[in-house]
Write an enzyme that holds these catalytic residues in place. Structure first.
Site, mmCIF file in Angstrom:
data_model
loop_
_atom_site.group_PDB
_atom_site.id
_atom_site.type_symbol
_atom_site.label_atom_id
_atom_site.label_comp_id
_atom_site.label_asym_id
_atom_site.label_seq_id
_atom_site.Cartn_x
_atom_site.Cartn_y
_atom_site.Cartn_z
ATOM 1 C CB SER A 187 47.248 -29.057 -51.830
ATOM 2 O OG SER A 187 46.841 -30.617 -51.507
ATOM 3 C CD GLU A 188 43.333 -30.149 -53.839
ATOM 4 O OE1 GLU A 188 43.181 -30.040 -55.224
ATOM 5 O OE2 GLU A 188 44.225 -30.866 -53.312
ATOM 6 C CB THR A 189 39.645 -28.657 -47.030
ATOM 7 O OG1 THR A 189 41.138 -28.529 -46.306
ATOM 8 C CG2 THR A 189 38.942 -29.241 -45.782
ATOM 9 C CG HIS A 201 44.745 -35.095 -53.000
ATOM 10 N ND1 HIS A 201 44.668 -33.853 -53.196
ATOM 11 C CD2 HIS A 201 44.817 -35.136 -51.485
ATOM 12 C CE1 HIS A 201 44.719 -32.984 -52.396
ATOM 13 N NE2 HIS A 201 44.839 -33.778 -51.302
#
Length: 308
Positions: free
Chosen positions: A46-48, A77
């Site tokens: 979902s995110e990096t 997050h």
């Protein structure tokens, strides 16, 4: 050949395989924007997040945050997870008690506090920008259709409304835990009625019925515009959620002007997540929004690039 090292982190959990997955590239990378976006798409989390040298030497680090589709100006997050990695790996020094850092993000400076006790990181907390309340969405029928629910499942005692502390989310209140668990997100309805408006394209649903006794609110988030069908833990949406619940009198202060709540999220995905939210509001003015939680470093990896 350039080798980039990263940590794989589960954020907003104390248990492996819970929370929200995050890849943290922590070697002061100076990659081009398009390369970072390709890496985020390749990993398909979902995110990096990419940790970089700060532009201001008085700040600790600069963060660039990417979903598989877009770069985000701020996200919860990735900020919590990146700070945890910086502390856990000793990249930034920590002392017992609280450690105050400033991380640069697209929205500006983001204050972070890392709490350490007996050499263990107990919690990471971030301060978010103050909330901005946007337009109310008046078509309850479309909102229900978007979630494959009936109009009766929508809690009409509260507004469907956009709130932002950096990234806008449309908050849709749902009456019951059983209803929110029955959500089937319809991308066809989203594309027709929600996707073209920046204020309504990221969807956050919640109900005040919870699974865990220690939780205040049960949440789900859907963001196809970010390349995220559903998110197990959304820090950037949890601060505005807290502000929304305070604004409309859903929760009471724990003391004076301070409110505390815990959002449970990701349970339907098999990745239980728990996000602590604290709000300070005096009169009609919001004074502070914070979210926090813990993390687990679950693995590490290397990415090899044939480019600089």
């Amino acid at each position: 050949m350039k080798t980039l090292k990263y940590s794989l982190v589960d954020v907003f959990t104390t248990t492996p395989f819970g929370g929200n997955q995050l890849a943290v590239f922590h070697e002061n990378t100076t990659l081009k924007t398009e390369t970072m976006q390709m890496i985020a798409r390749e990993l398909n989390l979902s995110e990096t997040v990419f940790i970089r040298p700060p532009s201001d030497p008085k700040k600790e680090k600069n963060l660039r945050i990417f979903t598989p589709k877009v770069e985000l100006p701020m996200a919860g997050h990735p900020t919590i997870g990146a700070a945890y990695v910086l502390a856990d790996k000793g990249i930034l020094g920590t002392k017992e008690g609280s450690n105050e850092w400033i991380l640069e993000e697209g929205v500006g400076d983001v204050p972070v506090t890392v709490y350490k006790e007996n050499s263990h990181i107990l919690k990471v907390e971030m301060k978010q920008p103050l909330p901005v309340f946007g337009e109310k969405y008046l078509n309850t029928e479309n909102a229900a259709k978007l979630l494959s629910l009936s109009i009766e499942d929508i809690d009409t005692t509260l507004p469907i409304q956009t709130v932002s502390t950096g990234v806008p989310f449309l908050y849709i209140p749902v009456r019951s835990l059983s209803a929110i668990k029955n959500i089937s997100f319809r991308t066809d309805v989203w594309e027709e009625y929600f996707s073209n408006n920046p204020s309504t394209k990221h969807i956050f649903t919640f109900t005040m019925e919870t699974e865990e006794a220690t939780s205040t609110v049960h949440s789900r988030m859907f963001a196809p515009a970010m390349g995220i069908s559903e998110d197990p833990a959304t820090g950037g949406a949890s601060g505005p959620l807290g502000a929304y619940l305070v604004e409309y009198g859903v929760i009471s202060p724990i003391e004076n002007e301070t409110y505390f709540l815990r959002s449970e999220q990701g349970i339907e995905m098999g990745r239980p997540s728990f996000i602590d939210i604290s709000i300070v509001k005096g009169g009609n003015e919001f004074k502070e929004v914070k979210i926090g939680g813990n993390c687990v470093i679950i693995g590490s990896g290397e990415l090899r690039l044939n480019q600089k």
